[in-house]
Structure formats: structure tokens, C-alpha cells
Design a protein around this motif. Structure first.
Motif, PDB file in Angstrom:
ATOM      1  N   ALA A 146       0.831  -1.202   0.000  1.00  0.00           N
ATOM      2  CA  ALA A 146       0.000   0.000   0.000  1.00  0.00           C
ATOM      3  C   ALA A 146       0.863   1.248   0.000  1.00  0.00           C
ATOM      4  CB  ALA A 146      -0.915   0.013   1.232  1.00  0.00           C
ATOM      5  N   GLY A 147       0.355   2.313  -0.617  1.00  0.00           N
ATOM      6  CA  GLY A 147       1.078   3.570  -0.608  1.00  0.00           C
ATOM      7  C   GLY A 147       0.146   4.744  -0.855  1.00  0.00           C
TER       8      GLY A 147
ATOM      9  N   GLY B 176      -3.195   8.229  -5.756  1.00  0.00           N
ATOM     10  CA  GLY B 176      -2.118   8.006  -6.704  1.00  0.00           C
ATOM     11  C   GLY B 176      -2.369   6.746  -7.522  1.00  0.00           C
ATOM     12  N   PRO B 177      -1.453   6.408  -8.433  1.00  0.00           N
ATOM     13  CA  PRO B 177      -0.211   7.091  -8.775  1.00  0.00           C
ATOM     14  C   PRO B 177      -0.431   8.506  -9.296  1.00  0.00           C
ATOM     15  CG  PRO B 177      -0.237   4.847  -9.663  1.00  0.00           C
ATOM     16  CD  PRO B 177      -1.614   5.162  -9.206  1.00  0.00           C
ATOM     17  N   THR B 178       0.552   9.355  -9.040  1.00  0.00           N
ATOM     18  CA  THR B 178       0.436  10.767  -9.382  1.00  0.00           C
ATOM     19  C   THR B 178       1.167  11.121 -10.675  1.00  0.00           C
ATOM     20  OG1 THR B 178       2.419  11.319  -8.108  1.00  0.00           O
ATOM     21  CG2 THR B 178       0.310  11.365  -6.924  1.00  0.00           C
ATOM     22  N   ASP B 179       1.890  10.182 -11.272  1.00  0.00           N
ATOM     23  CA  ASP B 179       2.816  10.500 -12.356  1.00  0.00           C
ATOM     24  C   ASP B 179       2.119  10.963 -13.626  1.00  0.00           C
ATOM     25  OD1 ASP B 179       4.671   9.678 -10.567  1.00  0.00           O
ATOM     26  OD2 ASP B 179       5.089   7.752 -11.519  1.00  0.00           O
TER      27      ASP B 179
ATOM     28  N   ALA C 247       1.995   5.507  -3.684  1.00  0.00           N
ATOM     29  CA  ALA C 247       1.095   4.726  -4.537  1.00  0.00           C
ATOM     30  C   ALA C 247       1.803   4.300  -5.807  1.00  0.00           C
ATOM     31  CB  ALA C 247      -0.151   5.549  -4.862  1.00  0.00           C
ATOM     32  N   GLY C 248       2.641   5.184  -6.353  1.00  0.00           N
ATOM     33  CA  GLY C 248       3.426   4.821  -7.523  1.00  0.00           C
ATOM     34  C   GLY C 248       4.460   3.760  -7.214  1.00  0.00           C
ATOM     35  N   HIS C 249       5.084   3.843  -6.023  1.00  0.00           N
ATOM     36  CA  HIS C 249       6.023   2.793  -5.610  1.00  0.00           C
ATOM     37  C   HIS C 249       5.308   1.445  -5.555  1.00  0.00           C
ATOM     38  CE1 HIS C 249       8.858   5.857  -4.955  1.00  0.00           C
ATOM     39  NE2 HIS C 249       8.815   5.977  -3.636  1.00  0.00           N
TER      40      HIS C 249
END
Length: 261
Positions: A106-107, A132-135, A112-114
Motif C-alpha cells: 500500500a502507498g 495516486g499514482p500521481t505520475d 502509490a506509484g512505488h
């Protein structure tokens, strides 16, 4: 639950957004933070400056060994390490590997990207992505590392789960990465427009929507759905999950606190 602190700078989204030629900057920088080893294509500012023991994998191994051998010797923590007689990270006499398929990863935000990249490279039990992911680059370009074709943890099937607020900066990025051609979170990708309690509203601009999805316990029911539990287990006893939650963001939802799994 294991909540890891680890190197989190520089900010991956903003730094990789400015790298004109580095198509793999996002995934390779995340891999650098995860493995503790510089990956070609990652942000150049990390070259020669990433400490292996600050990486997520090394820190997780050291925590699991400590729990297994010292802190909670009857807790079964050794089952998340291989081989059974391992005793540490890469420089140990018997180096450990992580049994990723037993972990829920979890992130929040950058974490979240990790979590998504760990699931790209390893088969895990479940991935939980909060805000996320935020990318993204600009407003319409989203890095390809979450495309379903290259995932060790298959897209869909409830393997990827998330929660994001519709008013936050990374709503479009998160839901794009969760999309049917990518991680395919489907009905497990939750959105909220709530403006009460700790969530952003026009009258409470200092309470960001980005963080309320991990701090507001009104989302307890959604958090609970992210960590699979044995059927019929009373809520009052849902403190220790059958699989440990590896949280790579701070703070962690209340469902992820407490004793060992």
C-alpha cells in the motif's frame, strides 16, 4: 502492518516531469528508491547518492529479520522471507529475498506509484493506491509503466485497489493509471467528492483533498475492503490481517495499524 520510512526525495513527479528525454524516468527512479540501487534512466541527481540501506527492499528485509528473530519470534514473520535460514540483506552471510506474493503493498501519493512499480516487477497479493499514482507530464501524458502488458501482478481481478478525491490535483492521473487498459482497478477504484470532516471544501481550504483519503475515518469501510479478511470475522477482531500490509507512505489508514499480521 509494517510502515516503512525510506528515502522520498527528490519528488519524482515534479522532477521527472522536467526531464525532456527520459521516458523511463518515473519507473527507473521509483526502482532506485525501491531497490536502493541506482537504475539507468533514473534522475541523475541520484547517481552515486542512493544508499542501498535506504531502499525499500533492504529496510523491509531488516525489519522482517528483526521481527522474526527478536521482536516477535512466534509471529510467523519468517514466512515472508526466503530461504528460511536467511539472516539479512545482500551483504549478509545468508541474504534474504522477500516473498512478495504474500504481501499487500500500500502507498499514498508518491508511495502509490512505488506500490504500482513493485507490482509491475513482482507478483504481490494486492496493491492499494491512495491518491495516486500521481505520475504525469503536462496534463495529458501519463508514463506507460502501469500499462497492463508489463505487469508481474496481473491487471484486474481486484489486484489493484484505490481511493482518490475528485477535487484533488492528481485525480486524473490516478484514475488514468487505474483505467481498464492499465491496472484495471474497475469497481475497486473508488472516488469521493466528500467535503465534510477532514476533506477539502471552499470553506476549509487548508484541509487538502489529497490527504483526507488517509486521515478521515469516514472512509473506514473502503479501507477495510482493501485488505482481504477471512469471511465472518467480527470487525472488533480485525486488527491482525492474514497477510501483512506494507505501507510505503505516511500516515497509514487506521485499518493498517496495530499488531503483527
Amino acid at each position: 502492518m509494517i510502515g516503512l520510512t525510506h528515502r522520498a526525495t527528490p519528488n519524482i513527479r515534479t522532477s521527472c516531469d522536467g526531464v525532456s528525454a527520459g521516458a523511463d524516468c518515473f519507473v527507473q527512479t521509483r526502482r532506485t528508491f525501491i531497490t536502493g540501487v541506482f537504475q539507468e534512466g533514473a534522475l541523475e541527481s541520484l547517481r552515486g547518492k542512493m544508499n542501498y540501506y535506504d531502499g525499500i527492499e533492504a529496510r523491509l528485509i531488516r525489519v522482517l529479520v528483526f521481527l522474526r528473530d527478536t521482536q516477535d519470534t512466534s509471529g510467523g514473520w519468517g514466512s515472508y522471507l526466503s530461504p528460511s535460514n536467511c539472516n539479512g540483506t545482500r551483504n549478509a552471510t545468508a541474504p534474504c529475498s522477500i516473498v512478495w506474493e504474500k504481501l499487500i503493498v500500500a502507498g499514498h501519493s508518491q508511495g502509490a506509484g512505488h506500490a504500482a512499480v513493485i507490482a509491475r516487477d513482482h507478483t504481490v497479493d494486492t496493491v492499494v493506491m491512495l491518491a495516486g499514482p500521481t505520475d504525469h507530464r503536462g496534463k495529458t501524458i501519463f508514463p506507460s509503466y502501469t500499462l497492463s502488458g508489463g505487469l508481474a501482478t496481473p491487471a484486474g481481478g481486484g489486484n489493484y485497489r484505490g481511493l482518490v478525491h475528485t477535487d484533488e490535483e492528481f485525480y486524473t492521473a490516478a484514475t488514468t493509471h487505474w483505467g481498464p487498459d492499465r491496472l484495471n482497478a474497475g469497481s475497486h477504484g473508488h472516488t469521493t467528492s466528500n467535503t465534510t470532516e477532514n476533506c477539502y471544501s471552499a470553506t476549509r481550504p487548508n484541509v487538502p483533498a489529497h490527504s483526507c483519503v488517509v486521515t478521515n475515518d469516514m472512509f473506514y469501510g473502503i479501507w477495510e475492503s482493501f485488505w482481504p479478511w477471512p469471511p465472518g470475522l467480527p470487525v472488533a477482531f480485525r486488527r491482525g490481517a492474514p497477510k501483512p500490509c506494507l505501507s510505503i507512505a505516511r500516515p497509514c489508514p487506521r485499518t493498517c495499524e496495530g499488531g503483527p499480521a
